[in-house]
Write an enzyme that holds these catalytic residues in place. Structure first.
Site, PDB file in Angstrom:
ATOM      1  N   SER A 291       5.075  -0.802  -4.562  1.00  9.63           N
ATOM      2  CA  SER A 291       5.532  -1.695  -3.502  1.00  9.63           C
ATOM      3  C   SER A 291       6.985  -2.055  -3.741  1.00  9.63           C
ATOM      4  O   SER A 291       7.505  -1.878  -4.844  1.00  9.63           O
ATOM      5  CB  SER A 291       4.689  -2.968  -3.465  1.00  9.63           C
ATOM      6  OG  SER A 291       5.080  -3.864  -4.506  1.00  9.63           O
ATOM      7  N   ASP A 292       7.663  -2.549  -2.711  1.00 10.66           N
ATOM      8  CA  ASP A 292       8.943  -3.186  -2.968  1.00 10.66           C
ATOM      9  C   ASP A 292       8.663  -4.602  -3.465  1.00 10.66           C
ATOM     10  O   ASP A 292       7.514  -5.056  -3.497  1.00 10.66           O
ATOM     11  CB  ASP A 292       9.817  -3.184  -1.715  1.00 10.66           C
ATOM     12  CG  ASP A 292      11.311  -3.182  -2.047  1.00 10.66           C
ATOM     13  OD1 ASP A 292      11.680  -3.641  -3.144  1.00 10.66           O
ATOM     14  OD2 ASP A 292      12.109  -2.743  -1.211  1.00 10.66           O
ATOM     15  N   TRP A 293       9.715  -5.294  -3.852  1.00 12.22           N
ATOM     16  CA  TRP A 293       9.572  -6.611  -4.480  1.00 12.22           C
ATOM     17  C   TRP A 293       8.740  -7.549  -3.593  1.00 12.22           C
ATOM     18  O   TRP A 293       9.156  -7.914  -2.502  1.00 12.22           O
ATOM     19  CB  TRP A 293      10.951  -7.206  -4.734  1.00 12.22           C
ATOM     20  CG  TRP A 293      10.945  -8.491  -5.509  1.00 12.22           C
ATOM     21  CD1 TRP A 293      10.601  -9.723  -5.037  1.00 12.22           C
ATOM     22  CD2 TRP A 293      11.311  -8.665  -6.881  1.00 12.22           C
ATOM     23  NE1 TRP A 293      10.731 -10.662  -6.025  1.00 12.22           N
ATOM     24  CE2 TRP A 293      11.168 -10.038  -7.176  1.00 12.22           C
ATOM     25  CE3 TRP A 293      11.753  -7.805  -7.893  1.00 12.22           C
ATOM     26  CZ2 TRP A 293      11.453 -10.548  -8.443  1.00 12.22           C
ATOM     27  CZ3 TRP A 293      12.030  -8.325  -9.144  1.00 12.22           C
ATOM     28  CH2 TRP A 293      11.881  -9.681  -9.410  1.00 12.22           C
ATOM     29  N   ALA A 294       7.555  -7.883  -4.064  1.00 15.24           N
ATOM     30  CA  ALA A 294       6.666  -8.847  -3.389  1.00 15.24           C
ATOM     31  C   ALA A 294       6.230  -8.404  -2.009  1.00 15.24           C
ATOM     32  O   ALA A 294       5.738  -9.222  -1.227  1.00 15.24           O
ATOM     33  CB  ALA A 294       7.327 -10.226  -3.306  1.00 15.24           C
ATOM     34  N   SER A 295       6.342  -7.117  -1.685  1.00 11.43           N
ATOM     35  CA  SER A 295       6.025  -6.711  -0.306  1.00 11.43           C
ATOM     36  C   SER A 295       4.535  -6.744  -0.007  1.00 11.43           C
ATOM     37  O   SER A 295       4.145  -6.804   1.160  1.00 11.43           O
ATOM     38  CB  SER A 295       6.603  -5.324  -0.007  1.00 11.43           C
ATOM     39  OG  SER A 295       5.967  -4.312  -0.750  1.00 11.43           O
TER      40      SER A 295
END
Length: 765
Positions: A291-295
């Site tokens: 995932s991207d940061w906290a996505s």
């Protein structure tokens, strides 16, 4: 072991319950080593069979190392509840983390150490948009290899690059990280960067796992606002935005990152269409998705899920293996399994993908890093790669005969501007590990060549956004006392990059006023622009006599700029993105559709051409803006030289080519000028009639050619059936019979033209 089954046409095989295993490309040195894959599969299966559910879920977690090795993080590593660490580059700390994982956890599974190694590490290359301007994939590959080697010496084994988002909006801050607006150029650079980062083998010294991001469509964010919605019809998605990612997969990219943005109403992080149907089933991707940061957590904020628990289920079902930074998986996967909303086989597949990359990286055999095994960071060889990349990225946009400067006749040179002597700002965005003390600035480089006493430096503005005119008088004094004027302007590095989008993309602050003030002094002005995006330059273009676009050129920007300004090297960079005349033209790009009413020089009317009280009707009857026109300030592929190049004798192998056969295109290129120089010969086509409408031009190949004065080179290109294919109405890739136009020249407005026709075999008429 379960029986192997064919998985895809890309050299992968699917083993039941374990996903796809890559058995060709960069991960295997020779066909005889295919049994290594079986050994890895056996080891993955054996390890999975020993893992508890907690340990499996732990492999899906990537934690940020905010404060180094805290007691809590140490305990999580010991208990096997961490698969990856983000943002730790102190080799002693990294080695201790690996020791805890390998020697004190129950199963001894090593860690992935992730870092944004975007365009260099300690030694900084031009921003990716500048790297794309080189039109030199081999050089870009060398740069990625240099960056990987420096990062690997600190224990980093995974980078979140390359970024492959095709974008046509210079307002978007992350255009600086992109490789521009063109699908083909981005695809070529994508493969080059993957090869550079990953080397011949993932377990080789200095190799790190690459990550193709952001999958997919992020570059089309509405209004150029970061994180905004993207709406892309599937046909456009497949023809424009997805091919660079497929090129990265074909090059053997180890990992892929999901985009923050939603795509047609479904956040990419929860898109089974992207992560499973396209990436794994269609392309046969054998690595894992992060995932991207906290996505994953942000799925709830998007309004796609009601709570974090639903977000965990949605992301896992989509095919996201690892969660970056947040703990939605850690907090909810076990209860989701208990409620039968997910299955243990899904978790096993996600974990197997991650373990397989760790085995390919050789981490189980060698989890520790000895910096003495690597060359020193910032060494002369690395700086030379950065210098050559900066040199080939510089794009000359205007020259009224003032460049190159004659060093012999220059008694004094006025060097003005906030970017002329700022080693930090010239590195650009995403340089967490960049060392400003390695940067060589234009001031330092020019002083080293001309002599410090000949360079009259005045900063004039404290930074690019400075509105004060207090430094103008000192700048005017320096100009009055000098033979030449170089003005180094632009935008600070913080004005581009993630979450740094701009609605107004003029030069910020009082820079345009500074140009005007110095122009009034009556001396020829050479402007050098350092920026993370294309800027709208109409308010200064007429006031400067030459304009060199330097992007953010990295550590060795100064020597590269000096060499071009003084004529040691002819500029050879080409624009990887269209420059608009004004921001209202955005999006403007070279490979637009023709429309039913295309604008031409004969048909278009400017706003001042319309009579007052003219009867209301469709004035001009064409697709354009009344105040900006229909052409850009500078087109894609454009860049001037100190020499001249002549293209002749363009020939197509056959006027009529049977469908399925390649098309050979040849021409001659001659340097008709007085200096040695490099030209980027660019081949464009147009498919005149298609199952879906096709762009007015498409870049299909390019060659960077260096020629001495009077030297001629023979150019050869081949258009394959694959290169002429596109996705039609039913979303399958097709090559159709019909007429094609061909252009070959120095930019996307190249005039040289020919045609050919793809024909069906007579039996198919």
């Amino acid at each position: 072991m379960p029986a192997e089954q064919p998985c895809s046409p890309h050299g992968l095989r699917r083993v039941a319950s374990l996903g796809c295993l890559l058995v060709s490309g960069l991960w295997i040195a020779a066909p005889g080593e295919a049994r290594d894959e079986q050994q890895i599969a056996n080891r993955v299966e054996g390890l999975l069979s020993q893992m508890t559910l907690s340990e499996k879920i732990g492999q899906l977690a990537q934690l940020n190392s905010d404060n180094g090795l805290s007691p809590d993080l140490s305990e999580r590593i010991r208990s096997g509840r961490v698969g990856s660490i983000l943002n730790e580059v102190r080799v002693d700390v990294v080695n201790e983390m690996q020791r805890l994982a390998v020697e004190e956890s129950r199963l001894g599974i090593p860690l992935l150490i992730g870092r944004d190694v975007i365009h260099g590490f300690n030694t900084v290359l031009p921003i990716p948009l500048g790297l794309a301007a080189t039109f030199n994939p081999e050089l870009v590959q060398r740069g990625a290899r240099m960056a990987a080697t420096e990062a690997a010496s600190t224990g980093v084994n995974w980078t979140f690059a390359p970024m492959l988002d095709v974008t046509r909006d210079p307002r978007w801050g992350r255009i600086a990280e992109s490789l521009g607006e063109d699908t083909y150029l981005t695809s070529r650079m994508a493969a080059a960067m993957v090869r550079g980062f990953q080397g011949e083998r993932l377990d080789g010294l200095g190799s790190i796992a690459a990550c193709a991001k952001h999958f997919a469509g992020y570059g089309a964010s509405e209004a150029g606002r970061d994180y905004a919605t993207t709406n892309i019809p599937e046909n456009e998605l497949r023809n424009v935005f997805l091919p660079p990612f497929e090129a990265a997969v074909e090059a053997g990219v180890a990992t892929v990152m999901a985009s923050f943005s939603d795509l047609n109403g479904v956040p990419a992080t929860a898109s089974r269409f992207l992560m499973t149907d396209v990436l794994r089933k269609e392309w046969g991707f054998g690595g894992f998705v992060v995932s991207d940061w906290a996505s994953i957590e942000q799925l709830r904020i998007h309004g796609f899920t009601a709570n974090d628990r639903d977000s965990a289920a949605a992301a896992l079902h989509a095919g996201v293996n690892m969660e970056m930074a947040t703990s939605v998986y850690a907090n909810h996967l076990e209860s989701l399994l208990e409620d039968n909303r997910i299955s243990i086989s899904q978790i096993d597949r996600m974990v197997a993908d991650i373990l397989r990359i760790k085995f390919h990286l050789g981490l189980f055999e060698n989890p520790y890093t000895n910096p003495d095994d690597f060359p020193a960071r910032g060494n002369e060889q690395h700086l030379e790669v950065a210098r050559q990349a900066a040199l080939e990225s510089l794009v000359l946009l205007k020259n009224e005969g003032v460049l190159p400067l004659d060093a012999e006749s220059l008694d004094t040179l006025a060097l003005i501007g906030p970017m002329a002597d700022d080693g930090y700002e010239q590195m650009g965005t995403w340089v967490f590990d960049g060392q400003a003390d390695l940067s060589q600035t234009p001031r330092a480089a020019l002083a080293a060549t001309l002599g410090a006493d000949k360079v009259r430096y005045v900063r004039a503005l404290q930074h690019s956004r400075d509105q004060s005119h207090a430094g103008f008088d000192a700048a005017l004094e320096a100009v009055a006392a000098s033979d030449g004027v170089v003005l180094v302007l632009g935008e600070e590095s913080i004005l581009s990059g993630e979450a740094h989008s701009r609605a107004n993309i003029d030069l910020p602050g009082a820079q345009a006023a500074l140009v005007q003030a110095l122009k009034n002094a009556g001396k020829p002005i050479v402007a050098v622009i350092m920026a993370g995006r294309p800027l709208t330059l109409g308010n200064i273009l007429e006031d400067v006599d030459a304009l060199l676009y330097a992007w953010h050129p990295g550590s060795m920007g100064g020597p590269a700029i000096r060499d071009v300004l003084l004529g040691a090297v002819s500029p050879s960079g080409r624009l990887p993105v269209t420059f608009p005349r004004m921001v209202g033209q955005v999006p403007i790009y070279y490979n637009q559709k023709h429309t039913g009413k295309p604008a031409t020089a004969e048909s278009f009317r400017y706003i001042d051409d319309i009579p007052v009280r003219m009867p209301q009707h469709s004035s001009g009857f064409v697709s354009s803006h009344l105040d900006a026109g229909y052409t850009p300030q500078f087109p894609f592929g454009f860049g001037m030289s100190y020499s001249r190049f002549e293209y002749r004798d363009l020939k197509v192998s056959e006027v009529e080519v049977p469908l399925g056969e390649p098309v050979e295109i040849t021409a001659t290129l001659t340097n008709t000028g007085d200096v040695a120089a490099s030209e980027v010969a660019q081949l464009y086509i147009r498919d005149l009639v298609g199952n879906v409408t096709r762009p007015v031009r498409e870049l299909k190949d390019f060659k960077r050619v260096h020629l001495e004065p009077g030297e001629t080179a023979e150019l050869q290109f081949e258009l394959t059936p694959e290169s002429l294919a596109f996705y039609g109405q039913n979303m399958t890739k097709i090559t159709e019979p019909g007429r094609f136009q061909v252009w070959l020249g120095g930019d996307s407005a190249a005039p040289l033209q020919s045609e050919f026709t793809l024909t069906l075999p007579k039996s198919e008429y």
